[in-house]
Enzyme design. Structure first.
Site, PDB file in Angstrom:
ATOM      1  N   THR A 161       0.821  -1.201   0.000  1.00  0.00           N
ATOM      2  CA  THR A 161       0.000   0.000   0.000  1.00  0.00           C
ATOM      3  C   THR A 161       0.861   1.259   0.000  1.00  0.00           C
ATOM      4  OG1 THR A 161      -1.581   1.275   1.345  1.00  0.00           O
ATOM      5  CG2 THR A 161      -0.098  -0.171   2.517  1.00  0.00           C
ATOM      6  N   ASP A 162       0.287   2.345  -0.500  1.00  0.00           N
ATOM      7  CA  ASP A 162       0.996   3.627  -0.432  1.00  0.00           C
ATOM      8  C   ASP A 162       1.024   4.196   0.978  1.00  0.00           C
ATOM      9  OD1 ASP A 162      -1.692   4.331  -0.245  1.00  0.00           O
ATOM     10  OD2 ASP A 162      -1.633   5.821  -1.846  1.00  0.00           O
ATOM     11  N   GLU A 163       0.232   3.632   1.883  1.00  0.00           N
ATOM     12  CA  GLU A 163       0.170   4.158   3.253  1.00  0.00           C
ATOM     13  C   GLU A 163       1.478   3.983   4.016  1.00  0.00           C
ATOM     14  OE1 GLU A 163      -3.430   3.529   5.517  1.00  0.00           O
ATOM     15  OE2 GLU A 163      -4.507   2.960   3.691  1.00  0.00           O
ATOM     16  N   LYS A 183       2.348  -3.267   7.161  1.00  0.00           N
ATOM     17  CA  LYS A 183       2.639  -3.434   5.735  1.00  0.00           C
ATOM     18  C   LYS A 183       4.068  -2.997   5.415  1.00  0.00           C
ATOM     19  CE  LYS A 183       0.431  -4.712   2.872  1.00  0.00           C
ATOM     20  NZ  LYS A 183       0.268  -6.103   2.365  1.00  0.00           N
ATOM     21  N   TYR A 212      -1.709  -0.476  10.940  1.00  0.00           N
ATOM     22  CA  TYR A 212      -1.868  -1.151   9.643  1.00  0.00           C
ATOM     23  C   TYR A 212      -0.699  -0.837   8.721  1.00  0.00           C
ATOM     24  CZ  TYR A 212      -3.174  -1.527   4.740  1.00  0.00           C
ATOM     25  OH  TYR A 212      -3.149  -1.779   3.392  1.00  0.00           O
TER      26      TYR A 212
END
Length: 344
Positions: free
Chosen positions: A135-137, A180, A176
């Site tokens: 993810t870009d998060e 990741k 989260y």
């Protein structure tokens, strides 16, 4: 090839199965999913029956946990796995705030189990491909885009200051995204240490069919149709870069088949939208009043803006998103109107 697809009963994973079977009918997909609350075998129809049996010899379903090493070893052995596309993850930020340990276990330890078993069966330096979907998060948050600038008009230095890209430092802000980030680092380490054929992809917010009802777009549709208040965090001005899920599947397919070992790709739709504008678009499509909008207490550690510079994957692999947001959001809303059971 016999390809293991983890998390394939979830949103992006199931869309990928539909895309891949149509594009590569010569391959077999072995789909592994724990079927937590976010997994739905119905997402895999018509390939899989409601009881988990195969309707199509090209797709085989196995219920199980990626953290179960013996199960993963048995799958590699029995199914002669020659590639992995790894979607399986706990992904809801609010849930990670309530219970971070589940996210660390699944996202970090589960990824390590898959990599370790792949190394065991394929050997170090193997050409067999392992694609880790992230993810870009992991990159944290961005400030507002400076007025008068667009991605296409910026210099490389400006793009790197205002967008996520492959070389940007990680700065995860939620349990989260931290989990990741950890899984990304494990995958990178197996490439560097064991010379495995691994790629990492970091995508922006996906939208489209089969998304779980907890996410923004299905939530807006569901609450609006039920005549309820439509919840919007904070003032609704947080910005996300929206990517139609089929375009994402196309990118993953290209990475799996064409990307050199060790390369990392940021995949974004180049569709930045304020959350409140997304909500208003959906309400308009549904013929509902904006009076249903209710601003609620903001999420803890809520990142302000995500936006991806997809220059690398465009230049190296020739990927470009096919779906304009104006078209994709209509397709998505209309799909949910035809499949209201996904919002119950």
């Amino acid at each position: 090839m016999n390809i293991l697809v983890t998390g394939a009963a979830g949103f992006i994973g199931s869309n990928f199965v539909h895309y891949y079977v149509d594009k590569h009918p010569e391959d077999k997909l072995v789909v592994l999913d724990k079927l937590t609350y976010a997994g739905n075998l119905g997402n895999l129809a018509p390939f899989i029956t409601a009881s988990g049996g195969s309707e199509d010899e090209r797709v085989k379903f196995i219920k199980g946990d990626i953290c179960d090493r013996e199960l993963v070893r048995r799958i590699f052995s029995d199914e002669d796995i020659s590639g992995v596309i790894h979607f399986a993850a706990e992904s809801h930020v609010d849930n990670s705030i309530k219970n971070p340990s589940i996210f660390v276990e699944t996202n970090v330890l589960g990824t390590q189990v898959l990599l370790d078993v792949a190394k065991e069966f394929w050997g170090e330096g193997s050409d067999n491909k392992f694609v880790h979907i992230s993810t870009d998060e992991v990159y944290g948050t961005l400030g507002p885009l400076p007025e008068g600038l667009t991605l296409d008009s910026m210099s490389e230095k400006q793009r790197h200051e205002n967008y996520f890209y492959e070389g940007r430092a990680y700065q995860a802000n939620s349990p989260y995204s931290a989990s990741k980030a950890g899984s990304d680092m494990i995958a990178r380490a197996y490439f560097e240490t064991f010379k495995m054929n691994i790629n990492i992809t970091n995508c922006s917010n996906n939208y489209g069919p089969y998304q779980h009802k907890e996410k923004l777009i299905p939530t807006v549709i569901r609450t609006a149709l039920n005549g309820e208040k439509v919840p919007v965090y904070g003032n609704g001005m947080n910005v996300r870069d929206w990517l139609f899920v089929e375009d994402h599947c196309k990118a993953i397919d290209m990475v799996f088949h064409d990307a050199p070992a060790g390369e990392k790709y940021c995949i974004g739709g180049h569709n930045e939208m304020h959350n409140i504008d997304i909500v208003k678009l959906i309400l308009k499509r549904l013929g509902k009043s904006e009076d249903q909008i209710e601003f609620v207490t903001d999420r803890k550690g809520h990142d302000f803006r995500y936006a991806i510079d997809p220059t690398k994957i465009k230049e190296e692999l020739g990927w470009v998103p096919d779906t304009k947001f104006a078209d994709g959001i209509i397709k998505t809303v209309d799909w949910y109107l035809e499949h209201k059971d996904y919002m119950i």
